[in-house]
Scaffold this motif. Structure first.
Motif, PDB file in Angstrom:
ATOM      1  N   LEU A   1      49.012 -41.817  -3.046  1.00 35.27           N
ATOM      2  CA  LEU A   1      49.791 -42.265  -1.898  1.00 35.27           C
ATOM      3  C   LEU A   1      50.692 -41.127  -1.432  1.00 35.27           C
ATOM      4  N   GLY A   2      50.727 -40.865  -0.136  1.00 36.77           N
ATOM      5  CA  GLY A   2      51.654 -39.901   0.435  1.00 36.77           C
ATOM      6  C   GLY A   2      51.102 -38.498   0.554  1.00 36.77           C
ATOM      7  N   ASP A   3      51.879 -37.655   1.225  1.00 35.95           N
ATOM      8  CA  ASP A   3      51.530 -36.251   1.432  1.00 35.95           C
ATOM      9  C   ASP A   3      52.728 -35.385   1.065  1.00 35.95           C
ATOM     10  N   GLY A   4      52.425 -34.178   0.576  1.00 31.21           N
ATOM     11  CA  GLY A   4      53.481 -33.258   0.206  1.00 31.21           C
ATOM     12  C   GLY A   4      53.184 -32.617  -1.131  1.00 31.21           C
ATOM     13  N   PRO A   5      54.185 -32.045  -1.780  1.00 29.18           N
ATOM     14  CA  PRO A   5      53.977 -31.461  -3.118  1.00 29.18           C
ATOM     15  C   PRO A   5      53.482 -32.512  -4.101  1.00 29.18           C
ATOM     16  N   LEU A   6      52.531 -32.126  -4.951  1.00 25.58           N
ATOM     17  CA  LEU A   6      51.902 -33.082  -5.872  1.00 25.58           C
ATOM     18  C   LEU A   6      52.827 -33.459  -7.016  1.00 25.58           C
ATOM     19  N   VAL A   7      52.938 -34.764  -7.242  1.00 27.63           N
ATOM     20  CA  VAL A   7      53.592 -35.313  -8.431  1.00 27.63           C
ATOM     21  C   VAL A   7      52.546 -36.157  -9.150  1.00 27.63           C
ATOM     22  N   LEU A   8      52.174 -35.760 -10.352  1.00 27.52           N
ATOM     23  CA  LEU A   8      51.137 -36.449 -11.117  1.00 27.52           C
ATOM     24  C   LEU A   8      51.793 -37.298 -12.198  1.00 27.52           C
ATOM     25  N   LEU A   9      51.489 -38.592 -12.188  1.00 24.67           N
ATOM     26  CA  LEU A   9      52.132 -39.568 -13.061  1.00 24.67           C
ATOM     27  C   LEU A   9      51.184 -39.980 -14.184  1.00 24.67           C
ATOM     28  N   LEU A  10      51.680 -39.920 -15.427  1.00 26.37           N
ATOM     29  CA  LEU A  10      50.864 -40.193 -16.614  1.00 26.37           C
ATOM     30  C   LEU A  10      51.432 -41.391 -17.365  1.00 26.37           C
ATOM     31  N   HIS A  11      50.635 -42.429 -17.506  1.00 20.60           N
ATOM     32  CA  HIS A  11      51.082 -43.664 -18.147  1.00 20.60           C
ATOM     33  C   HIS A  11      51.053 -43.561 -19.662  1.00 20.60           C
ATOM     34  N   GLY A  12      51.656 -44.556 -20.314  1.00 15.64           N
ATOM     35  CA  GLY A  12      51.645 -44.637 -21.766  1.00 15.64           C
ATOM     36  C   GLY A  12      50.914 -45.871 -22.253  1.00 15.64           C
TER      37      GLY A  12
ATOM     38  N   VAL B   1      42.638 -32.430 -13.698  1.00 15.77           N
ATOM     39  CA  VAL B   1      42.829 -33.293 -12.535  1.00 15.77           C
ATOM     40  C   VAL B   1      43.658 -32.575 -11.473  1.00 15.77           C
ATOM     41  N   ILE B   2      44.679 -31.824 -11.897  1.00 14.93           N
ATOM     42  CA  ILE B   2      45.472 -31.060 -10.927  1.00 14.93           C
ATOM     43  C   ILE B   2      44.568 -30.129 -10.132  1.00 14.93           C
ATOM     44  N   ARG B   3      43.690 -29.416 -10.827  1.00 14.92           N
ATOM     45  CA  ARG B   3      42.772 -28.496 -10.150  1.00 14.92           C
ATOM     46  C   ARG B   3      41.794 -29.249  -9.257  1.00 14.92           C
TER      47      ARG B   3
ATOM     48  N   LEU C   1      42.265 -31.905  -7.696  1.00 14.98           N
ATOM     49  CA  LEU C   1      42.963 -32.381  -6.503  1.00 14.98           C
ATOM     50  C   LEU C   1      43.244 -31.250  -5.519  1.00 14.98           C
ATOM     51  N   GLY C   2      42.819 -30.039  -5.873  1.00 19.72           N
ATOM     52  CA  GLY C   2      42.956 -28.903  -4.973  1.00 19.72           C
ATOM     53  C   GLY C   2      44.355 -28.344  -4.879  1.00 19.72           C
ATOM     54  N   GLU C   3      45.165 -28.594  -5.893  1.00 19.46           N
ATOM     55  CA  GLU C   3      46.550 -28.140  -5.877  1.00 19.46           C
ATOM     56  C   GLU C   3      46.749 -26.974  -6.852  1.00 19.46           C
ATOM     57  N   PRO C   4      47.655 -26.044  -6.518  1.00 14.74           N
ATOM     58  CA  PRO C   4      47.919 -24.932  -7.439  1.00 14.74           C
ATOM     59  C   PRO C   4      48.737 -25.347  -8.650  1.00 14.74           C
ATOM     60  N   ASP C   5      49.531 -26.420  -8.496  1.00 11.51           N
ATOM     61  CA  ASP C   5      50.340 -26.905  -9.608  1.00 11.51           C
ATOM     62  C   ASP C   5      50.827 -28.307  -9.278  1.00 11.51           C
ATOM     63  N   ALA C   6      51.579 -28.904 -10.207  1.00 10.06           N
ATOM     64  CA  ALA C   6      52.094 -30.258 -10.006  1.00 10.06           C
ATOM     65  C   ALA C   6      53.377 -30.431 -10.783  1.00 10.06           C
TER      66      ALA C   6
ATOM     67  N   LYS D   1      51.346 -22.419 -15.921  1.00 12.30           N
ATOM     68  CA  LYS D   1      51.161 -22.039 -14.521  1.00 12.30           C
ATOM     69  C   LYS D   1      50.774 -23.232 -13.645  1.00 12.30           C
ATOM     70  N   LEU D   2      50.266 -24.284 -14.273  1.00 17.83           N
ATOM     71  CA  LEU D   2      49.844 -25.460 -13.508  1.00 17.83           C
ATOM     72  C   LEU D   2      50.920 -26.532 -13.436  1.00 17.83           C
ATOM     73  N   VAL D   3      52.027 -26.319 -14.141  1.00 19.16           N
ATOM     74  CA  VAL D   3      53.100 -27.324 -14.173  1.00 19.16           C
ATOM     75  C   VAL D   3      54.330 -26.745 -13.481  1.00 19.16           C
ATOM     76  N   ARG D   4      54.690 -27.329 -12.347  1.00 20.68           N
ATOM     77  CA  ARG D   4      55.832 -26.851 -11.568  1.00 20.68           C
ATOM     78  C   ARG D   4      57.148 -27.348 -12.148  1.00 20.68           C
ATOM     79  N   ARG D   5      57.177 -28.622 -12.491  1.00 25.48           N
ATOM     80  CA  ARG D   5      58.320 -29.239 -13.149  1.00 25.48           C
ATOM     81  C   ARG D   5      57.796 -30.308 -14.102  1.00 25.48           C
TER      82      ARG D   5
END
Length: 321
Positions: free
Chosen positions: A47-58, A110-112, A114-119, A140-144
């Motif tokens: 959902l949404g557009d902009g910098p990628l935030v990837l959410l990982l469940h438990g 999955v980050i790659r 999705l075509g993103e340099p990082d998330a 290098k693939l993790v921005r924060r």
């Protein structure tokens, strides 16, 4: 389902995988799709557009646990993606590959894809464990990095071996070491144990009944109970094995991305003092946030406070210690 298997002992009352492709109220733009990564197929909700935030469940959940954050992040100008981990929800259930190093490669793959340099990685519980791992292995693939309700892997290992109270709080993980019995328990009575665990681990603000029903149905999809338990079997059985020693050495590599660590003060699964010691493994801005009156699922128990804290931190250009 491609790449799936059904171990013996699986509940015959299992639900179809379509049970996890759910809609979020007031989020008509939500997209469900599959992406290929690390030799498997992963279901994502986007959902949404902009910098990628990837959410990982438990455990014992799937992508649906992030329903509130998906909409909040999208409204705040982010591309919010919640993935189902290997073996859970709509993702492939493979016979092998449930050690944390491989699961972390699923995440970075999955980050790659999705075509993103990082998330920016946001992980809860097991997802938090994998987020810590990915940030150390593929910086290098993790921005924060934002982690909820889970200490750093080295901190987790140390607590399991030397902290009797923390080890007792994770008694369910010791119980997972038995063959097949835990799988039967998780799927019995249409997944009643799943709801019971979530209710026991939450603070006063319990997830709603509809969410509990969704988690129960998702656990009863064939092979899900087995695959959900396999990472915890590795985490315990590897404590005295060479592969576990090797992984622990790899996790000595410090996390060098800005890190937000979130925890509920009433969490009965991970003691606050254990989680709070994780800052020693971060050589970057590190922010600790304790939510008073919340348990193991702060993102569901108080989604407004959690999302606000997360978004403010993601937008902070200079998160400091």
């Amino acid at each position: 389902m491609t790449g799936s298997f059904v171990p013996s002992g699986q509940s015959p009352s299992a639900q179809p995988a379509s049970a996890v492709r759910l809609d979020i109220p007031d989020a008509p733009g939500l997209i469900h799709r599959d992406v290929a990564a690390n030799g498997a197929r992963f279901h994502i909700a986007e959902l949404g557009d902009g910098p990628l935030v990837l959410l990982l469940h438990g455990f014992p959940q799937f992508w649906w646990t992030w329903r509130h954050q998906l909409t909040a992040l999208a409204d705040a100008g982010f591309r919010a993606v919640a993935m189902d981990l290997r073996g859970v929800g709509g993702s492939d259930r493979t016979p092998r590959g449930y050690d944390p190093a491989n699961l972390a490669l699923d995440v970075t793959g999955v980050i790659r894809s999705l075509g993103e340099p990082d998330a920016a990685l946001v992980g809860h519980d097991l997802g938090g464990y994998l987020a810590w791992t990915a940030a150390a292995m593929r910086p290098k693939l993790v921005r924060r990095l934002a982690v909820a309700s889970m200490p750093h892997p080295r901190q987790w290992r140390s607590a399991m071996l030397s902290d009797a109270r923390q080890s007792a709080a994770l008694s369910h993980i010791w119980g997972f070491q038995r063959p097949w019995i835990p799988e039967r328990q998780l799927t019995a009575d249409e997944g009643a144990l799943v709801a019971k665990l979530i209710q026991e681990w939450s603070g006063p603000r319990l997830p709603d009944e509809k969410a509990l029903e969704n988690y129960r149905r998702a656990m009863c999809i064939p092979s899900t109970a087995h695959c959900s338990i396999e990472p915890y079997r590795w985490m315990v059985r590897s404590l005295a094995r060479p592969d576990g020693f090797q992984f622990n050495r790899r996790m000595k590599r410090p996390v060098r991305v800005p890190t937000l660590h979130l925890h509920g003060s009433l969490d009965p699964v991970v003691r606050t003092r254990v989680a709070a010691g994780s800052g020693q493994y971060v050589e970057a801005p590190y922010r600790w946030r304790l939510f008073d009156g919340l348990g193991h699922f702060p993102h569901e128990e108080d989604p407004v406070a959690f999302s606000s804290e997360l978004i403010n931190w993601l937008k902070d250009p200079e998160p400091d210690r």
